[in-house]
Scaffold this active site. Structure first.
Site, PDB file in Angstrom:
ATOM      1  N   GLY A  46       0.769  -1.242   0.000  1.00 40.10           N
ATOM      2  CA  GLY A  46       0.000   0.000   0.000  1.00 40.10           C
ATOM      3  C   GLY A  46       0.799   1.291   0.000  1.00 40.10           C
ATOM      4  N   GLU A  62       4.024   3.982   6.376  1.00 34.20           N
ATOM      5  CA  GLU A  62       2.838   3.145   6.188  1.00 34.20           C
ATOM      6  C   GLU A  62       1.760   3.938   5.464  1.00 34.20           C
ATOM      7  OE1 GLU A  62       1.358   0.548   5.861  1.00 34.20           O
ATOM      8  OE2 GLU A  62       1.260  -0.748   7.610  1.00 34.20           O
ATOM      9  N   ASP A  79      -4.906   1.223  10.799  1.00 33.28           N
ATOM     10  CA  ASP A  79      -6.321   0.956  11.072  1.00 33.28           C
ATOM     11  C   ASP A  79      -6.398   0.452  12.522  1.00 33.28           C
ATOM     12  OD1 ASP A  79      -9.004   0.306  10.753  1.00 33.28           O
ATOM     13  OD2 ASP A  79      -8.648  -1.450   9.536  1.00 33.28           O
ATOM     14  N   ARG A 120      -5.336   0.700  -6.828  1.00 33.74           N
ATOM     15  CA  ARG A 120      -4.068   1.288  -6.362  1.00 33.74           C
ATOM     16  C   ARG A 120      -3.581   2.413  -7.257  1.00 33.74           C
ATOM     17  NH1 ARG A 120      -2.088  -2.095  -2.331  1.00 33.74           N
ATOM     18  NH2 ARG A 120      -2.342  -4.335  -2.625  1.00 33.74           N
TER      19      ARG A 120
HETATM   20  P1  5GP Z   1      -4.100  -2.692  10.691  1.00 35.96           P
HETATM   21  O1  5GP Z   1      -3.182  -3.848  10.961  1.00 35.96           O
HETATM   22  O2  5GP Z   1      -3.637  -1.382  11.259  1.00 35.96           O
HETATM   23  O3  5GP Z   1      -5.513  -3.004  11.092  1.00 35.96           O
HETATM   24  O4  5GP Z   1      -4.204  -2.547   9.141  1.00 35.96           O
HETATM   25  C1  5GP Z   1      -3.183  -2.052   8.420  1.00 35.96           C
HETATM   26  C2  5GP Z   1      -3.232  -2.485   6.983  1.00 35.96           C
HETATM   27  O5  5GP Z   1      -4.560  -2.826   6.561  1.00 35.96           O
HETATM   28  C3  5GP Z   1      -2.809  -1.354   6.112  1.00 35.96           C
HETATM   29  O6  5GP Z   1      -1.424  -1.370   5.908  1.00 35.96           O
HETATM   30  C4  5GP Z   1      -3.603  -1.582   4.850  1.00 35.96           C
HETATM   31  O7  5GP Z   1      -2.899  -2.429   3.997  1.00 35.96           O
HETATM   32  C5  5GP Z   1      -4.869  -2.266   5.317  1.00 35.96           C
HETATM   33  N1  5GP Z   1      -5.993  -1.307   5.487  1.00 35.96           N
HETATM   34  C6  5GP Z   1      -6.491  -0.802   6.636  1.00 35.96           C
HETATM   35  N2  5GP Z   1      -7.516   0.048   6.410  1.00 35.96           N
HETATM   36  C7  5GP Z   1      -7.667   0.087   5.067  1.00 35.96           C
HETATM   37  C8  5GP Z   1      -8.550   0.831   4.202  1.00 35.96           C
HETATM   38  O8  5GP Z   1      -9.431   1.622   4.590  1.00 35.96           O
HETATM   39  N3  5GP Z   1      -8.379   0.609   2.869  1.00 35.96           N
HETATM   40  C9  5GP Z   1      -7.445  -0.251   2.363  1.00 35.96           C
HETATM   41  N4  5GP Z   1      -7.383  -0.359   1.058  1.00 35.96           N
HETATM   42  N5  5GP Z   1      -6.583  -0.935   3.149  1.00 35.96           N
HETATM   43  C10 5GP Z   1      -6.700  -0.762   4.481  1.00 35.96           C
HETATM   44 MG    MG Z   2      -0.145  -1.019   4.483  1.00 38.11          MG
END
Ligand code: 5GP
Ligand code: MG
Length: 182
Positions: A48, A102, A106, A168
């Site tokens: 990402g 990053e 999330d 993307r």
């Molecule tokens: P976390 O581990 O913080 O829950 O998620 C992180 C990863 O989840 C990010 O690096 C990303 O790849 C994906 N992610 C989290 N939220 C979103 C979102 O709203 N859209 C997309 N496309 N990917 C997300």
């Molecule tokens: Mg990511």
């Protein structure tokens, strides 16, 4: 601007390309200031973060290095909870100034897992820079040092971020249209 459709879902325009560029330039300006006279190593988290990293790097005027790792926790629009390390860290981070790049934080699980993986190493400093942060979704205690945008807990695509592989290549960010699903 019109909505876009990827697979079964519609997405509506959310943050324009100009607004993103403005924040990226501002972040570069802060990093140029904070790391003046140093040579930070930026660790970019694939997939990402590729667009964010590429744009940010064009505006860095300090000496800077970059390397890439690949972690993934997402399946569709919900975090799967499992973190996969697809490409590990190939660069020594001991005695280095590290900035992790990053696309989005999330729940914070991915970042927490990566920090756990490297916690036996001794960087001189370690900071986290993100394009997007969803503060209400973040369940892990994390200090995020640089944030371009704080956003609500809604799924976004574009500017490097995907929905099941697609979206993307969009130069702006789109948000899931929850009222318009197939
Ligand atoms: P976390 O581990 O913080 O829950 O998620 C992180 C990863 O989840 C990010 O690096 C990303 O790849 C994906 N992610 C989290 N939220 C979103 C979102 O709203 N859209 C997309 N496309 N990917 C997300
Ligand atoms: Mg990511």
């Amino acid at each position: 601007m019109a909505p876009v459709k990827f697979h079964d879902k519609y997405f509506v325009p959310y943050i324009s390309s100009a607004e993103i560029q403005e924040k990226v330039v501002e972040l570069a300006r802060r990093l140029n200031e904070d790391y003046k006279g140093k040579r930070p190593l930026f660790i970019s988290v694939l997939n990402g973060s590729f667009m964010f990293t590429a744009d940010l790097f064009k505006y860095l005027t300090i000496e800077a290095e970059v390397c890439f790792i690949k972690l993934a926790s997402y399946k569709g629009t919900k975090s799967s909870g499992q973190i996969l390390t697809a490409i590990g860290l190939d660069t020594d981070i001991n005695n280095r100034d590290i900035v992790i790049l990053e696309d989005i934080i999330d729940t914070g699980k991915t970042m927490t897992e990566f920090l756990r993986q490297i916690n036996h190493q001794q960087p001189t400093s370690l900071k986290i820079a993100v394009l997007l942060h969803k503060p209400t979704a973040t369940a892990y205690p994390l200090t995020i040092d640089y944030t371009c945008f704080s956003i609500p807990d809604k799924f976004v695509v574009g500017y490097g971020l995907d929905y099941d592989g697609l979206g993307r290549n969009l130069s702006q960010l789109y948000q899931l249209d929850e009222d318009n699903e197939d």
